[in-house]
Write a protein that holds these residues in place. Sequence first.
Motif, PDB file in Angstrom:
ATOM      1  N   PHE A  73      -9.904  10.281  25.980  1.00 36.28           N
ATOM      2  CA  PHE A  73      -8.480   9.976  25.807  1.00 36.28           C
ATOM      3  C   PHE A  73      -7.756  11.296  25.558  1.00 36.28           C
ATOM      4  O   PHE A  73      -8.390  12.340  25.346  1.00 36.28           O
ATOM      5  N   ARG A  74      -6.453  11.250  25.589  1.00 40.55           N
ATOM      6  CA  ARG A  74      -5.652  12.462  25.450  1.00 40.55           C
ATOM      7  C   ARG A  74      -5.988  13.232  24.177  1.00 40.55           C
ATOM      8  O   ARG A  74      -6.073  12.648  23.103  1.00 40.55           O
ATOM      9  N   ALA A  75      -6.162  14.522  24.307  1.00 39.63           N
ATOM     10  CA  ALA A  75      -6.496  15.369  23.159  1.00 39.63           C
ATOM     11  C   ALA A  75      -5.432  15.243  22.069  1.00 39.63           C
ATOM     12  O   ALA A  75      -4.240  15.317  22.336  1.00 39.63           O
ATOM     13  N   GLY A  76      -5.887  15.014  20.849  1.00 33.06           N
ATOM     14  CA  GLY A  76      -4.985  14.921  19.709  1.00 33.06           C
ATOM     15  C   GLY A  76      -4.495  13.532  19.391  1.00 33.06           C
ATOM     16  O   GLY A  76      -3.915  13.302  18.319  1.00 33.06           O
ATOM     17  N   ASP A 106      -4.872  -2.788   7.816  1.00 32.40           N
ATOM     18  CA  ASP A 106      -4.049  -3.543   8.755  1.00 32.40           C
ATOM     19  C   ASP A 106      -2.604  -3.066   8.762  1.00 32.40           C
ATOM     20  O   ASP A 106      -1.920  -3.145   9.795  1.00 32.40           O
ATOM     21  N   GLU A 107      -2.101  -2.603   7.632  1.00 26.47           N
ATOM     22  CA  GLU A 107      -0.734  -2.073   7.585  1.00 26.47           C
ATOM     23  C   GLU A 107      -0.601  -0.866   8.514  1.00 26.47           C
ATOM     24  O   GLU A 107       0.395  -0.709   9.231  1.00 26.47           O
ATOM     25  N   HIS A 108      -1.615  -0.023   8.501  1.00 29.86           N
ATOM     26  CA  HIS A 108      -1.651   1.139   9.387  1.00 29.86           C
ATOM     27  C   HIS A 108      -1.621   0.680  10.847  1.00 29.86           C
ATOM     28  O   HIS A 108      -0.867   1.226  11.676  1.00 29.86           O
ATOM     29  N   MET A 109      -2.419  -0.335  11.176  1.00 34.47           N
ATOM     30  CA  MET A 109      -2.452  -0.840  12.541  1.00 34.47           C
ATOM     31  C   MET A 109      -1.101  -1.401  12.960  1.00 34.47           C
ATOM     32  O   MET A 109      -0.620  -1.165  14.076  1.00 34.47           O
ATOM     33  N   ASP A 110      -0.427  -2.123  12.061  1.00 35.72           N
ATOM     34  CA  ASP A 110       0.885  -2.689  12.376  1.00 35.72           C
ATOM     35  C   ASP A 110       1.901  -1.588  12.664  1.00 35.72           C
ATOM     36  O   ASP A 110       2.755  -1.727  13.550  1.00 35.72           O
ATOM     37  N   MET A 111       1.822  -0.494  11.907  1.00 31.75           N
ATOM     38  CA  MET A 111       2.719   0.641  12.153  1.00 31.75           C
ATOM     39  C   MET A 111       2.491   1.208  13.549  1.00 31.75           C
ATOM     40  O   MET A 111       3.438   1.543  14.269  1.00 31.75           O
ATOM     41  N   PHE A 112       1.230   1.288  13.934  1.00 34.08           N
ATOM     42  CA  PHE A 112       0.908   1.796  15.267  1.00 34.08           C
ATOM     43  C   PHE A 112       1.447   0.866  16.352  1.00 34.08           C
ATOM     44  O   PHE A 112       1.992   1.329  17.367  1.00 34.08           O
ATOM     45  N   GLN A 165      -3.852   8.446  13.366  1.00 34.36           N
ATOM     46  CA  GLN A 165      -4.200   8.522  11.944  1.00 34.36           C
ATOM     47  C   GLN A 165      -3.001   8.986  11.106  1.00 34.36           C
ATOM     48  O   GLN A 165      -2.747   8.503  10.013  1.00 34.36           O
ATOM     49  N   ALA A 166      -2.222   9.940  11.661  1.00 36.44           N
ATOM     50  CA  ALA A 166      -1.110  10.542  10.921  1.00 36.44           C
ATOM     51  C   ALA A 166       0.055   9.581  10.709  1.00 36.44           C
ATOM     52  O   ALA A 166       0.892   9.796   9.832  1.00 36.44           O
TER      53      ALA A 166
END
Length: 373
Positions: free
Chosen positions: A359-362, A157-163, A368-369
């Motif tokens: 969706f857009r390539a990359g 969830d921390e990753h999702m919040d960053m996004f 993820q990064a």
Amino acid sequence: MKKRIALLLAAVMTLSLAACAPAAADPTSPPPSAPAQQSEAPVPSGEPAGNYGPGLGGTTGSPYVITAGCTAPNTTDPTNGFVRAHQVLNERLMELSGGTMGFELVMGGVYGSTVQHFAQLKAGTLDAFISGFDVATNLTGTEDFYAVAMPFVFDNDEHMDMFLESDLWAQMTESLRANNGIVYAGLYGHQLPRILTSTREIVHPGDVAGLKIRVPESDVQIRVWTQAGASPMQIAATEMYSALDTGVADAQENDIVGSGSLKIYEVCPYYTEIDYIRQCLMVYMSEITWNKMNEQERGWWKEALADACEACSEAYLSKYSEAKQAVIDSGGTIVEFDYEEWKEFFTNIVLSEFDGKYFRAGLYEEIQALYKK
């Protein structure tokens, strides 16, 4: 009350029109590309751009109640995440606004399917819709939303919040607004990781071959599970128990709390917690409603929604252990499996079958990064 009656009447008219919508696209083919409007640079953090409106016009004697639809099964359980957030959001809005602004959540698909909810947001006959961010792929100019619903795009969830605070998300929600007249109005709550519940044991990815699996009203999940070799089908949550009991479906994709609330373990005793998709609930709001709100009202909304989001997330987490124990107590089985095997399997599918096509390539790897920086 007058507002609620008007909304219901409008819903009946919209449902009649939406029933004539064309059939869903072939899940084995990339989605058709719709022309997206060019828009101004997005505002960071995903908040929609635009000037403030004159105000919703609520008073202490007659508050403006923002009405939101939802396709989740209806419940009055005060510990349910939807219900708890609803209570907190309404109470906080009434408190902050001095009784001039409130919130009402109408569950159980009263306003129709996901597509029908969106139609009413566009028309301005419904204020908001609470659902996952993957369902936005049903709209125009939202192809990149496929990426955020892909398996294993988020670590936690921390990753999702960053996004959700990133420019990537801001660009996506601006396209959502510009092409559909629908605004991302904030996060309603985090949900638990998705799992598989089935009538037979599912241990390895290859076990899903030919599996008749019920998935939510999400074009993303239809396409993902088709590529995985399963036979996905969309069945309303209210009809899920019956479909599994009668053999119409062999399995369903959900979280363990949602499954437990419907007593799915009675007809689907095997639970595989593959944790492959991190989902959240977001508020889709009609741009017509959003543009009426003045600066103070948007401030009240943002503050109240933050409290509601926390309450929703806490409610789901508090029910997790209880739901898991209910499966065990009923004679169900928590299936052991190799997490890395499933992650590798689905990541390969995403990169070979979806990246650059749906969706857009990359973009998948860019999201993820974010957590690796």
